[in-house]
Design an enzyme around this catalytic site. Sequence first.
Site, PDB file in Angstrom:
ATOM      1  N   THR A 153       0.826  -1.202   0.000  1.00 34.12           N
ATOM      2  CA  THR A 153       0.000   0.000   0.000  1.00 34.12           C
ATOM      3  C   THR A 153       0.866   1.261   0.000  1.00 34.12           C
ATOM      4  O   THR A 153       2.005   1.238   0.480  1.00 34.12           O
ATOM      5  CB  THR A 153      -0.895  -0.010   1.257  1.00 34.12           C
ATOM      6  OG1 THR A 153      -1.496   1.261   1.419  1.00 34.12           O
ATOM      7  CG2 THR A 153      -0.091  -0.315   2.520  1.00 34.12           C
ATOM      8  N   ASP A 154       0.280   2.358  -0.494  1.00 36.31           N
ATOM      9  CA  ASP A 154       0.987   3.651  -0.428  1.00 36.31           C
ATOM     10  C   ASP A 154       1.105   4.160   1.007  1.00 36.31           C
ATOM     11  O   ASP A 154       1.877   5.082   1.282  1.00 36.31           O
ATOM     12  CB  ASP A 154       0.287   4.702  -1.313  1.00 36.31           C
ATOM     13  CG  ASP A 154      -1.180   4.910  -0.990  1.00 36.31           C
ATOM     14  OD1 ASP A 154      -1.692   4.279  -0.048  1.00 36.31           O
ATOM     15  OD2 ASP A 154      -1.826   5.724  -1.699  1.00 36.31           O
ATOM     16  N   GLU A 155       0.324   3.559   1.925  1.00 39.62           N
ATOM     17  CA  GLU A 155       0.339   4.055   3.309  1.00 39.62           C
ATOM     18  C   GLU A 155       1.677   3.848   3.998  1.00 39.62           C
ATOM     19  O   GLU A 155       1.940   4.443   5.045  1.00 39.62           O
ATOM     20  CB  GLU A 155      -0.761   3.380   4.131  1.00 39.62           C
ATOM     21  CG  GLU A 155      -2.128   3.700   3.616  1.00 39.62           C
ATOM     22  CD  GLU A 155      -3.230   3.300   4.578  1.00 39.62           C
ATOM     23  OE1 GLU A 155      -2.951   3.152   5.779  1.00 39.62           O
ATOM     24  OE2 GLU A 155      -4.359   3.135   4.118  1.00 39.62           O
ATOM     25  N   TYR A 194      -1.699  -0.727  11.207  1.00 45.05           N
ATOM     26  CA  TYR A 194      -1.852  -1.381   9.896  1.00 45.05           C
ATOM     27  C   TYR A 194      -0.677  -1.047   8.978  1.00 45.05           C
ATOM     28  O   TYR A 194       0.018  -1.938   8.468  1.00 45.05           O
ATOM     29  CB  TYR A 194      -3.177  -0.967   9.229  1.00 45.05           C
ATOM     30  CG  TYR A 194      -3.199  -1.249   7.736  1.00 45.05           C
ATOM     31  CD1 TYR A 194      -3.180  -2.556   7.255  1.00 45.05           C
ATOM     32  CD2 TYR A 194      -3.197  -0.207   6.807  1.00 45.05           C
ATOM     33  CE1 TYR A 194      -3.165  -2.816   5.880  1.00 45.05           C
ATOM     34  CE2 TYR A 194      -3.186  -0.464   5.443  1.00 45.05           C
ATOM     35  CZ  TYR A 194      -3.164  -1.768   4.983  1.00 45.05           C
ATOM     36  OH  TYR A 194      -3.142  -2.020   3.635  1.00 45.05           O
ATOM     37  N   LYS A 197       2.414  -3.344   7.308  1.00 47.62           N
ATOM     38  CA  LYS A 197       2.615  -3.496   5.859  1.00 47.62           C
ATOM     39  C   LYS A 197       4.036  -3.053   5.499  1.00 47.62           C
ATOM     40  O   LYS A 197       4.711  -3.687   4.685  1.00 47.62           O
ATOM     41  CB  LYS A 197       1.587  -2.675   5.067  1.00 47.62           C
ATOM     42  CG  LYS A 197       0.165  -3.200   5.107  1.00 47.62           C
ATOM     43  CD  LYS A 197      -0.010  -4.595   4.512  1.00 47.62           C
ATOM     44  CE  LYS A 197       0.218  -4.647   3.025  1.00 47.62           C
ATOM     45  NZ  LYS A 197      -0.120  -5.995   2.472  1.00 47.62           N
TER      46      LYS A 197
END
Length: 332
Positions: free
Chosen positions: A121-123, A148, A152
């Site tokens: 993810t970009d997060e 989260y 990741k």
Amino acid sequence: MQRLLVTGGAGFIGSNFVHYVLSHTDHHVTVLDKLTYAGNLESLKGLPGQRFRFIKGDIADAPLVDELVSSADAVVHYAAESHNDNSLHNPRPFLDTNIIGTYTLIEAARKHGTRFHHISTDEVYGDLELDDPVRFTEQTPYNPSSPYSSTKAGSDLLVRAWVRSFGLQATISNCSNNYGPYQHVEKFIPRQITNVIDGVRPKLYGKGENVRDWIHADDHSSAVLTILEKGRIGETYLIGADGEKDNKSVVELILKAMGQPADAYDHVVDRPGHDLRYAIDSTKLRKELGWQPQYQDFEAGLEATAQWYRDNEAWWRPQKAETEAKYKEQGQ
Ligand code: NAD
Ligand code: TDX
């Protein structure tokens, strides 16, 4: 002909990928999925039985993973605990699945020399200011905010280390926010669409200024397939479709698409540590591998998604009351 092992294939993006692969290639697909609250076998209905099989199991179950990886040509790893709000209330499953589960898979892939694609993810890059002229690129330093996104980020770093230290045949992709069919009603867009269907006003966290960079799940699938076929081992590719929108505008578009007044929503308690803005620069993927998104009209995509939830109430209804009860406890 390739035999793909798709982890998390009963979830939102994984199930969209399985449908996409089976209709665009001759590949055979095995899905490994634990069927947590987020997994739904109904999302995998109607697939060709000769080229598809489903195995219920945990990606942290080393003997099971070893057996499945040994008979696959490639692993596409979607399985994760995926919801930020859940991670703020109960982080432990995020460590078990996102960290230990990924570790278990890459150990098996390195043992069997199996091609591995890690979905992320970009997060992992943290957030941007609203007026920041720079978007995330493959060079942006990791700076995750939530339990989260930190798990990741940890899983991405494990994959990178296994490439460098053990020669794992892996690629990584970091994608922006997905929308489309089969997304759990805990997530922003389906939550608001199903609220409107139920005659409940959409709920906007805080002021609704936060920006997400939306991409249709099918465009994510085509990008992953492109990377699987043409990506360079050890490389990371960012996936995005230039779809930045603030949350308030998204709610207003949903209300418009569903024939409601544009201001028929409520502001609720903000998410702690709420990332302000995500934005992806996907130049590398486009230039190096020639990928292009097909869904350029967000409003039309949103209308089609709203229609999908209207047409598929039996798919989401069983999760709705429990999801809303959880949000209610949190004032959201
Ligand atoms: P989801 O929560 O809808 O689905 C996750 C799936 O993984 C479920 O089917 C669940 O049963 C399964 N799963 C969970 N733990 C498991 C375990 N231990 N063993 C086997 N299966 C397990 O998630 P999603 O939104 O489809 O996200 C899929 C992947 O894409 C995740 O890795 C996520 O980080 C990434 N991603 C999501 C988005 C997004 O917008 N949703 C954007 C970028 C990247
Ligand atoms: O009711 C809501 N109201 C609201 O304003 C909900 C559920 C969310 N929001 C806001 C929070 C975010 O700014 O909407 C935005 C999107 O929220 P989510 O759907 O929870 O997504 P986000 O936290 O951005 O993370 C998603 O994209 C990146 C996925 O859930 C992750 O798995 C992915 O990595």
